[in-house]
Design an enzyme around this catalytic site. Structure first.
Site, PDB file in Angstrom:
ATOM      1  N   GLY A 233       0.815  -1.220   0.000  1.00 20.98           N
ATOM      2  CA  GLY A 233       0.000   0.000   0.000  1.00 20.98           C
ATOM      3  C   GLY A 233       0.845   1.265   0.000  1.00 20.98           C
ATOM      4  O   GLY A 233       2.084   1.222  -0.028  1.00 20.98           O
TER       5      GLY A 233
ATOM      6  N   VAL B 172       1.291   3.594   2.368  1.00 24.62           N
ATOM      7  CA  VAL B 172       2.138   3.750   3.550  1.00 24.62           C
ATOM      8  C   VAL B 172       3.192   2.640   3.580  1.00 24.62           C
ATOM      9  O   VAL B 172       4.351   2.863   3.939  1.00 24.62           O
ATOM     10  CB  VAL B 172       1.293   3.764   4.845  1.00 24.62           C
TER      11      VAL B 172
ATOM     12  N   ARG C 222      -6.324   2.742  18.851  1.00 24.04           N
ATOM     13  CA  ARG C 222      -5.469   3.853  19.325  1.00 24.04           C
ATOM     14  C   ARG C 222      -5.898   4.366  20.702  1.00 24.04           C
ATOM     15  O   ARG C 222      -5.077   4.803  21.485  1.00 24.04           O
ATOM     16  CB  ARG C 222      -5.493   5.023  18.333  1.00 24.04           C
TER      17      ARG C 222
ATOM     18  N   CYS D  53      -2.335  11.244  11.238  1.00 25.75           N
ATOM     19  CA  CYS D  53      -1.378  12.211  10.670  1.00 25.75           C
ATOM     20  C   CYS D  53      -1.713  13.670  11.022  1.00 25.75           C
ATOM     21  O   CYS D  53      -0.795  14.472  11.259  1.00 25.75           O
ATOM     22  CB  CYS D  53      -1.290  12.040   9.165  1.00 25.75           C
TER      23      CYS D  53
ATOM     24  N   GLN E 236      -5.738  19.409   4.482  1.00 31.75           N
ATOM     25  CA  GLN E 236      -5.042  18.126   4.379  1.00 31.75           C
ATOM     26  C   GLN E 236      -4.811  17.694   2.928  1.00 31.75           C
ATOM     27  O   GLN E 236      -5.686  17.829   2.075  1.00 31.75           O
ATOM     28  CB  GLN E 236      -5.851  17.041   5.112  1.00 31.75           C
TER      29      GLN E 236
ATOM     30  N   GLU F 257     -12.189  12.170  11.097  1.00 37.30           N
ATOM     31  CA  GLU F 257     -10.900  12.840  11.371  1.00 37.30           C
ATOM     32  C   GLU F 257     -10.987  13.806  12.566  1.00 37.30           C
ATOM     33  O   GLU F 257     -10.084  13.866  13.392  1.00 37.30           O
ATOM     34  CB  GLU F 257     -10.476  13.582  10.101  1.00 37.30           C
TER      35      GLU F 257
ATOM     36  N   LYS G 165     -10.862  11.976  15.818  1.00 38.19           N
ATOM     37  CA  LYS G 165      -9.519  11.453  16.115  1.00 38.19           C
ATOM     38  C   LYS G 165      -8.622  12.556  16.668  1.00 38.19           C
ATOM     39  O   LYS G 165      -7.911  12.366  17.654  1.00 38.19           O
ATOM     40  CB  LYS G 165      -8.885  10.870  14.846  1.00 38.19           C
TER      41      LYS G 165
ATOM     42  N   HIS H  20       0.222  18.185   5.580  1.00 35.93           N
ATOM     43  CA  HIS H  20      -0.996  18.738   6.189  1.00 35.93           C
ATOM     44  C   HIS H  20      -0.653  20.069   6.869  1.00 35.93           C
ATOM     45  O   HIS H  20       0.241  20.137   7.717  1.00 35.93           O
ATOM     46  CB  HIS H  20      -1.553  17.778   7.250  1.00 35.93           C
TER      47      HIS H  20
ATOM     48  N   ASN I 207       2.547  14.333   5.868  1.00 37.26           N
ATOM     49  CA  ASN I 207       1.562  13.382   6.430  1.00 37.26           C
ATOM     50  C   ASN I 207       1.909  11.916   6.212  1.00 37.26           C
ATOM     51  O   ASN I 207       1.550  11.082   7.057  1.00 37.26           O
ATOM     52  CB  ASN I 207       0.164  13.672   5.861  1.00 37.26           C
ATOM     53  N   THR I 208       2.596  11.559   5.125  1.00 38.11           N
ATOM     54  CA  THR I 208       2.901  10.122   4.969  1.00 38.11           C
ATOM     55  C   THR I 208       4.271   9.761   5.559  1.00 38.11           C
ATOM     56  O   THR I 208       4.575   8.581   5.707  1.00 38.11           O
ATOM     57  CB  THR I 208       2.823   9.644   3.497  1.00 38.11           C
TER      58      THR I 208
HETATM   59  N1  LIG Z   1      -2.066   7.263   3.347  1.00 44.21           N
HETATM   60  C1  LIG Z   1      -1.786   7.993   4.404  1.00 44.21           C
HETATM   61  O1  LIG Z   1      -1.246   9.109   4.361  1.00 44.21           O
HETATM   62  C2  LIG Z   1      -2.107   7.516   5.729  1.00 44.21           C
HETATM   63  C3  LIG Z   1      -2.658   6.251   5.974  1.00 44.21           C
HETATM   64  N2  LIG Z   1      -2.880   5.837   7.199  1.00 44.21           N
HETATM   65  C4  LIG Z   1      -3.443   4.517   7.536  1.00 44.21           C
HETATM   66  O2  LIG Z   1      -2.500   3.494   7.169  1.00 44.21           O
HETATM   67  C5  LIG Z   1      -3.173   2.352   6.711  1.00 44.21           C
HETATM   68  C6  LIG Z   1      -2.736   2.041   5.292  1.00 44.21           C
HETATM   69  O3  LIG Z   1      -3.079   3.106   4.419  1.00 44.21           O
HETATM   70  P1  LIG Z   1      -2.676   3.068   2.876  1.00 44.21           P
HETATM   71  O4  LIG Z   1      -1.283   2.563   2.731  1.00 44.21           O
HETATM   72  O5  LIG Z   1      -3.019   4.407   2.344  1.00 44.21           O
HETATM   73  O6  LIG Z   1      -3.697   1.940   2.318  1.00 44.21           O
HETATM   74  P2  LIG Z   1      -3.617   1.106   0.960  1.00 44.21           P
HETATM   75  O7  LIG Z   1      -5.008   0.773   0.602  1.00 44.21           O
HETATM   76  O8  LIG Z   1      -2.771   1.818  -0.046  1.00 44.21           O
HETATM   77  O9  LIG Z   1      -2.839  -0.246   1.374  1.00 44.21           O
HETATM   78  C7  LIG Z   1      -3.445  -1.236   2.147  1.00 44.21           C
HETATM   79  C8  LIG Z   1      -2.490  -2.403   2.360  1.00 44.21           C
HETATM   80  O10 LIG Z   1      -3.153  -3.395   3.153  1.00 44.21           O
HETATM   81  C9  LIG Z   1      -3.229  -4.630   2.415  1.00 44.21           C
HETATM   82  N3  LIG Z   1      -4.497  -5.305   2.655  1.00 44.21           N
HETATM   83  C10 LIG Z   1      -5.735  -4.942   2.220  1.00 44.21           C
HETATM   84  N4  LIG Z   1      -6.656  -5.853   2.627  1.00 44.21           N
HETATM   85  C11 LIG Z   1      -5.989  -6.804   3.318  1.00 44.21           C
HETATM   86  C12 LIG Z   1      -6.383  -8.005   3.977  1.00 44.21           C
HETATM   87  N5  LIG Z   1      -7.650  -8.412   4.011  1.00 44.21           N
HETATM   88  N6  LIG Z   1      -5.422  -8.739   4.580  1.00 44.21           N
HETATM   89  C13 LIG Z   1      -4.137  -8.338   4.570  1.00 44.21           C
HETATM   90  N7  LIG Z   1      -3.706  -7.225   3.954  1.00 44.21           N
HETATM   91  C14 LIG Z   1      -4.620  -6.455   3.336  1.00 44.21           C
HETATM   92  C15 LIG Z   1      -3.102  -4.229   0.959  1.00 44.21           C
HETATM   93  O11 LIG Z   1      -2.624  -5.359   0.212  1.00 44.21           O
HETATM   94  P3  LIG Z   1      -3.026  -5.629  -1.342  1.00 44.21           P
HETATM   95  O12 LIG Z   1      -2.129  -4.764  -2.156  1.00 44.21           O
HETATM   96  O13 LIG Z   1      -2.745  -7.073  -1.515  1.00 44.21           O
HETATM   97  O14 LIG Z   1      -4.468  -5.275  -1.473  1.00 44.21           O
HETATM   98  C16 LIG Z   1      -2.067  -3.100   1.073  1.00 44.21           C
HETATM   99  O15 LIG Z   1      -0.791  -3.655   1.247  1.00 44.21           O
HETATM  100  C17 LIG Z   1      -4.667   2.666   6.831  1.00 44.21           C
HETATM  101  O16 LIG Z   1      -5.131   2.187   8.066  1.00 44.21           O
HETATM  102  C18 LIG Z   1      -4.702   4.184   6.778  1.00 44.21           C
HETATM  103  O17 LIG Z   1      -5.866   4.691   7.394  1.00 44.21           O
HETATM  104  C19 LIG Z   1      -2.544   6.637   8.230  1.00 44.21           C
HETATM  105  C20 LIG Z   1      -2.020   7.861   8.046  1.00 44.21           C
HETATM  106  C21 LIG Z   1      -1.773   8.401   6.789  1.00 44.21           C
HETATM  107  N1  LIG Z   2      -7.438  10.407   7.561  1.00 43.63           N
HETATM  108  C1  LIG Z   2      -6.070  10.853   7.241  1.00 43.63           C
HETATM  109  C2  LIG Z   2      -5.177   9.691   6.930  1.00 43.63           C
HETATM  110  C3  LIG Z   2      -5.463   8.458   7.734  1.00 43.63           C
HETATM  111  O1  LIG Z   2      -5.555   7.422   7.157  1.00 43.63           O
HETATM  112  O2  LIG Z   2      -5.580   8.616   9.050  1.00 43.63           O
HETATM  113  P1  LIG Z   2      -5.709   7.395  10.115  1.00 43.63           P
HETATM  114  O3  LIG Z   2      -4.329   6.862  10.320  1.00 43.63           O
HETATM  115  O4  LIG Z   2      -6.256   7.986  11.334  1.00 43.63           O
HETATM  116  O5  LIG Z   2      -6.629   6.363   9.539  1.00 43.63           O
HETATM  117  C4  LIG Z   2      -6.157  11.816   6.079  1.00 43.63           C
HETATM  118  O6  LIG Z   2      -7.141  11.726   5.409  1.00 43.63           O
HETATM  119  O7  LIG Z   2      -5.286  12.601   5.805  1.00 43.63           O
END
Ligand SMILES: NC(=O)C1=CN([C@@H]2O[C@H](COP(=O)(O)OP(=O)(O)OC[C@H]3O[C@@H](n4cnc5c(N)ncnc54)[C@H](OP(=O)(O)O)[C@@H]3O)[C@@H](O)[C@H]2O)C=CC1
Ligand SMILES: N[C@@H](CC(=O)OP(=O)(O)O)C(=O)O
EC number: 1.2.1.11
Length: 343
Positions: free
Chosen positions: A11, A13, A110, A149, A175, A201, A204, A241, A321-322
């Site tokens: 993903g 992150v 959390r 974030c 954001q 948000e 949180k 952000h 943020n990331t």
């Molecule tokens: N993006 C951001 O800036 C921020 C994100 N977050 C949090 O971090 C987390 C990840 O976000 P983000 O990287 O954007 O999300 P993505 O959707 O880009 O990535 C999700 C990841 O989880 C995996 N996944 C999905 N479903 C399953 C499952 N059933 N079992 C195991 N693995 C699974 C995916 O694998 P696959 O590729 O195989 O589907 C992928 O590796 C979230 O909780 C988000 O809220 C927090 C702060 C900031």
């Molecule tokens: N909600 C944040 C990102 C995020 O995924 O936060 P959290 O880690 O609380 O799920 C944003 O939209 O910028």
């Protein structure tokens, strides 16, 4: 070297985690997990790599495994989690129970009283909540969280102001789209626009900041008594952000005193903590996302535009943020867990 795994490695992150961990002075990437659809594939095939540097060569051929205790080698004691929160809620406790130490970025758990929510420069003492967690849950491993974030961007500046006795905080955010994930906001929704709603948000920011600034007496965390009110908005920036903060304190604080307290707020002696934790700008129109998000390799917080209001002060703050808000925050917590002997 501590062998580490990344949960949700394909993903947005997860890819940032790989960027930050290869290379890393203390950690070696040894396991990558994702959904069952990705399991069994080499990482370069499972991930649609979108980070702004090539996939590290030694990561590209690692086979992605399922996100389950049986799939992760026993000699990988520390896991960084960037799973969707619904998946994290199910799988993180099973991994901690199986003996892994999980430094998680996902939002589930959390606010659980026995789960430490930590920014190492702000509340490193809260890590010891893990003793309570192990006692209560009978886990050999552990689960520790970094905050949301937007919360991470604001809270260090509040920690610096708390020497004047924080009573109430109002914050409005601007954001970046990366916070919603790669396909979270469509171009038709966000170009030439601003969206005044980000689900969950505000709540949180209002709760997590009070836990982070709360006090831990060895048994439980008492939330900080300040009132926090947040309004969260999505704007068409890519990363970073920006937040407008209004703060009221028990003791009168001038804009210069607030700026000085933030500039003096110490960093942490950990590899990923920036030399200068809070950078204070004198220019009234800084910080700005495009210009300032990469300060301290994306791990610094910045603040500026300090002015007096009728009942307190107003200023603006910013963080990447990331990086500081997600992947970098988890890595820093992993460094603290090693330093404190939990891994
Ligand atoms: N993006 C951001 O800036 C921020 C994100 N977050 C949090 O971090 C987390 C990840 O976000 P983000 O990287 O954007 O999300 P993505 O959707 O880009 O990535 C999700 C990841 O989880 C995996 N996944 C999905 N479903 C399953 C499952 N059933 N079992 C195991 N693995 C699974 C995916 O694998 P696959 O590729 O195989 O589907 C992928 O590796 C979230 O909780 C988000 O809220 C927090 C702060 C900031
Ligand atoms: N909600 C944040 C990102 C995020 O995924 O936060 P959290 O880690 O609380 O799920 C944003 O939209 O910028």
């Amino acid at each position: 070297m501590v062998r580490i795994g990344i949960l949700g490695a394909t993903g947005a992150v997860g890819q940032r985690l790989i960027q930050l961990l290869d290379p890393h002075p203390d950690f070696e990437i040894a396991a990558l997990t994702a959904s069952p659809d990705s399991a069994g594939k080499p990482y370069r095939q499972a991930a649609k790599w979108r980070a702004d540097s090539p996939i590290p060569a030694n990561v590209a051929d690692i086979e992605v495994v399922e996100t389950a205790p049986a799939a992760i080698p026993d000699d990988v004691p520390l896991l960084f989690s960037s799973l969707p929160s619904s998946v994290g809620a199910e799988v993180e406790p099973t991994l901690a129970e199986a003996g892994y130490v999980v430094s998680s970025n996902s939002s589930n758990a959390r606010m659980d009283p026995d789960v430490p929510l930590v920014i190492p420069e702000v509340n490193p003492d809260h890590v010891d909540v893990l003793e309570v967690q192990r006692d209560e849950r009978g886990w050999d491993g552990a689960l520790l969280k970094n905050p949301n974030c937007s919360t991470i961007t604001m809270t260090p500046t509040l920690a610096a102001l708390d020497e004047f006795g924080l009573e109430s905080v109002t914050v409005a955010t601007l954001q970046a789209v990366s916070g919603a994930g790669y396909s979270g906001v469509t171009s038709m929704e966000i170009i030439d626009n601003a969206v005044p709603h980000i689900g969950g948000e505000e709540r949180k920011m209002e709760s997590e900041s009070r836990k982070l600034l709360g006090s831990f007496d060895g048994a439980e965390i008492e939330l900080h008594g300040m009132d926090v009110a947040a309004s969260c908005n999505r704007i068409p920036t890519l990363d970073g952000h920006l937040e407008n903060v209004w703060a009221e304190t028990r003791e009168t604080v001038t804009p210069d005193e607030a700026a000085a307290a933030m500039a003096a707020y110490p960093s942490a002696p950990l590899p990923s903590s920036p030399e200068e934790f809070i950078h204070v700008f004198e220019e009234p129109d800084r910080p700005q996302p495009r210009l300032d998000r990469n300060l301290g390799n994306g791990m610094a917080v910045s603040a500026g535009g300090f002015r007096a209001t009728s009942d307190g002060i107003q200023y603006n703050c910013l963080a990447h943020n990331t990086i500081r808000g997600a992947a970098g925050a988890s890595v820093l917590n992993g460094e603290l867990l090693v330093e404190e002997g939990w891994v």
